[in-house]
Design a protein around this motif. Structure first.
Motif, PDB file in Angstrom:
ATOM      1  N   PRO A 159      10.323  43.716 104.695  1.00 55.23           N
ATOM      2  CA  PRO A 159       9.093  43.299 105.396  1.00 55.23           C
ATOM      3  C   PRO A 159      10.086  42.398 106.768  1.00 55.23           C
ATOM      4  N   PHE A 160      10.400  41.355 105.835  1.00 58.13           N
ATOM      5  CA  PHE A 160      10.982  40.169 107.439  1.00 58.13           C
ATOM      6  C   PHE A 160      11.613  40.947 107.809  1.00 58.13           C
ATOM      7  N   GLN A 161      12.620  41.676 107.484  1.00 64.66           N
ATOM      8  CA  GLN A 161      13.703  42.130 108.598  1.00 64.66           C
ATOM      9  C   GLN A 161      13.355  43.232 109.753  1.00 64.66           C
ATOM     10  N   PHE A 162      11.979  43.736 109.330  1.00 66.83           N
ATOM     11  CA  PHE A 162      11.218  44.133 110.343  1.00 66.83           C
ATOM     12  C   PHE A 162      11.277  43.532 111.723  1.00 66.83           C
ATOM     13  N   PHE A 163      11.276  42.390 111.082  1.00 64.55           N
ATOM     14  CA  PHE A 163      10.321  41.145 112.577  1.00 64.55           C
ATOM     15  C   PHE A 163      12.493  40.513 112.631  1.00 64.55           C
ATOM     16  N   THR A 164      12.966  40.731 112.481  1.00 63.59           N
ATOM     17  CA  THR A 164      14.574  40.044 112.927  1.00 63.59           C
ATOM     18  C   THR A 164      14.823  40.976 114.062  1.00 63.59           C
ATOM     19  N   GLY A 165      15.395  40.072 115.700  1.00 61.95           N
ATOM     20  CA  GLY A 165      16.379  40.906 115.646  1.00 61.95           C
ATOM     21  C   GLY A 165      17.781  41.086 115.888  1.00 61.95           C
ATOM     22  N   SER A 217      24.856  41.751 123.121  1.00 68.25           N
ATOM     23  CA  SER A 217      23.683  41.339 123.462  1.00 68.25           C
ATOM     24  C   SER A 217      23.055  41.223 122.431  1.00 68.25           C
ATOM     25  N   VAL A 218      21.533  40.690 122.398  1.00 70.48           N
ATOM     26  CA  VAL A 218      20.721  40.417 121.113  1.00 70.48           C
ATOM     27  C   VAL A 218      19.150  41.556 121.799  1.00 70.48           C
ATOM     28  N   GLU A 219      18.963  42.202 121.004  1.00 76.17           N
ATOM     29  CA  GLU A 219      17.764  42.795 120.950  1.00 76.17           C
ATOM     30  C   GLU A 219      16.964  42.736 120.235  1.00 76.17           C
ATOM     31  N   MET A 220      15.869  42.373 120.953  1.00 81.59           N
ATOM     32  CA  MET A 220      14.135  41.830 120.135  1.00 81.59           C
ATOM     33  C   MET A 220      13.037  42.568 120.460  1.00 81.59           C
ATOM     34  N   ARG A 221      12.884  43.772 120.856  1.00 85.57           N
ATOM     35  CA  ARG A 221      12.205  43.844 121.583  1.00 85.57           C
ATOM     36  C   ARG A 221      11.926  45.241 120.389  1.00 85.57           C
ATOM     37  N   PRO A 222      10.211  44.855 119.663  1.00 85.86           N
ATOM     38  CA  PRO A 222      10.049  45.319 118.565  1.00 85.86           C
ATOM     39  C   PRO A 222       9.981  46.717 118.034  1.00 85.86           C
ATOM     40  N   TRP A 223       9.890  47.701 118.828  1.00 88.07           N
ATOM     41  CA  TRP A 223      10.270  48.694 118.634  1.00 88.07           C
ATOM     42  C   TRP A 223      12.122  49.585 118.802  1.00 88.07           C
ATOM     43  N   LYS A 224      12.672  48.441 118.880  1.00 88.99           N
ATOM     44  CA  LYS A 224      14.201  48.770 118.995  1.00 88.99           C
ATOM     45  C   LYS A 224      14.929  48.269 117.091  1.00 88.99           C
ATOM     46  N   VAL A 225      14.367  46.792 117.299  1.00 93.99           N
ATOM     47  CA  VAL A 225      14.336  46.440 115.820  1.00 93.99           C
ATOM     48  C   VAL A 225      13.568  47.666 114.902  1.00 93.99           C
ATOM     49  N   TRP A 226      12.672  48.068 114.950  1.00 92.69           N
ATOM     50  CA  TRP A 226      11.897  48.375 113.714  1.00 92.69           C
ATOM     51  C   TRP A 226      12.919  50.218 113.382  1.00 92.69           C
ATOM     52  N   ARG A 227      13.545  50.684 114.339  1.00 86.69           N
ATOM     53  CA  ARG A 227      13.758  51.697 114.623  1.00 86.69           C
ATOM     54  C   ARG A 227      15.418  51.345 114.589  1.00 86.69           C
ATOM     55  N   TYR A 258      16.476  49.016 111.826  1.00 89.35           N
ATOM     56  CA  TYR A 258      16.210  48.957 110.639  1.00 89.35           C
ATOM     57  C   TYR A 258      16.311  49.734 109.638  1.00 89.35           C
ATOM     58  N   VAL A 259      14.759  51.109 110.384  1.00 84.56           N
ATOM     59  CA  VAL A 259      14.606  51.722 109.979  1.00 84.56           C
ATOM     60  C   VAL A 259      16.201  52.996 109.408  1.00 84.56           C
ATOM     61  N   ARG A 260      17.310  52.947 110.611  1.00 86.22           N
ATOM     62  CA  ARG A 260      18.184  53.590 110.884  1.00 86.22           C
ATOM     63  C   ARG A 260      19.247  53.219 110.508  1.00 86.22           C
ATOM     64  N   THR A 261      20.036  51.790 109.620  1.00 84.64           N
ATOM     65  CA  THR A 261      20.794  51.327 109.254  1.00 84.64           C
ATOM     66  C   THR A 261      20.125  50.772 107.432  1.00 84.64           C
ATOM     67  N   TRP A 262      19.796  49.960 107.666  1.00 82.10           N
ATOM     68  CA  TRP A 262      19.967  48.975 106.272  1.00 82.10           C
ATOM     69  C   TRP A 262      18.485  49.881 104.811  1.00 82.10           C
ATOM     70  N   PHE A 263      17.626  50.580 105.545  1.00 87.73           N
ATOM     71  CA  PHE A 263      15.896  50.168 105.278  1.00 87.73           C
ATOM     72  C   PHE A 263      15.981  50.574 104.280  1.00 87.73           C
ATOM     73  N   ILE A 264      16.546  52.184 103.566  1.00 84.70           N
ATOM     74  CA  ILE A 264      16.533  52.606 102.618  1.00 84.70           C
ATOM     75  C   ILE A 264      17.107  51.890 101.396  1.00 84.70           C
ATOM     76  N   ILE A 265      18.403  51.844 101.350  1.00 84.94           N
ATOM     77  CA  ILE A 265      19.133  51.121 100.565  1.00 84.94           C
ATOM     78  C   ILE A 265      18.644  49.843 100.273  1.00 84.94           C
ATOM     79  N   ASP A 266      17.983  48.868 101.427  1.00 89.52           N
ATOM     80  CA  ASP A 266      17.620  47.992 101.198  1.00 89.52           C
ATOM     81  C   ASP A 266      15.725  48.245  99.475  1.00 89.52           C
ATOM     82  N   LEU A 267      15.220  49.063 100.505  1.00 92.50           N
ATOM     83  CA  LEU A 267      14.310  49.766 100.001  1.00 92.50           C
ATOM     84  C   LEU A 267      14.681  50.706  98.293  1.00 92.50           C
ATOM     85  N   LEU A 268      15.595  51.152  97.959  1.00 91.37           N
ATOM     86  CA  LEU A 268      16.374  51.667  96.725  1.00 91.37           C
ATOM     87  C   LEU A 268      16.223  50.515  95.668  1.00 91.37           C
TER      88      LEU A 268
END
Length: 138
Positions: free
Chosen positions: A95-101, A108-118, A120-130
């Protein structure tokens, strides 16, 4: 909506850090109207880098200890305790990954929550979850 775009840079000669981000050159994108915006960590903040170093240390430990399991040395209490420490660390990390830009390709550094969440879900989330699910099912 109130989007904040700020330029920042790091001058190595004078140790002058602007906008508290010394590893990236570019813009920081923030959404100050979001209730979650203040909970997004910069990827180069001290807390985030410290957390990543702890994760790197645990991965180094696992890369040494996991091959030893082929020699049936599972009776040691240290191995059991460390397995739980590692399992709990990665459980908190997910869950900490959902709150890291994150740094964009443009620098640039993306810090907008919805972009950060999207992102993470599109990149490492499935691998981390598995990996985490596999660890808990062990």
């Amino acid at each position: 909506r109130s989007l904040r775009r700020s330029n920042f840079s790091f001058n190595a000669d004078s140790n002058d850090v602007q906008d508290q981000d010394e590893f990236f050159e570019g813009e920081i994108f923030r959404d100050s109207s979001s209730a979650f915006a203040r909970y997004i960590f910069s990827p180069s903040s001290f807390g985030r880098v410290s957390w990543d170093m702890a994760g790197l240390t645990l991965m180094a430990y696992e890369s040494i200890v996991l091959p030893l399991q082929f020699f049936d040395v599972q009776g040691f209490s240290l191995f059991i305790a460390m397995a739980w420490v590692i399992r709990l660390f990665w459980t908190v990390d997910l869950p900490f990954q959902f709150f890291t830009g994150y740094a964009t390709r443009e620098g640039s550094v993306e810090m907008r929550p919805w972009k950060v969440w999207r992102h993470y879900v599109r990149t490492w989330f499935i691998i981390d979850l598995l990996m985490l699910a596999t660890d808990w099912l062990e």
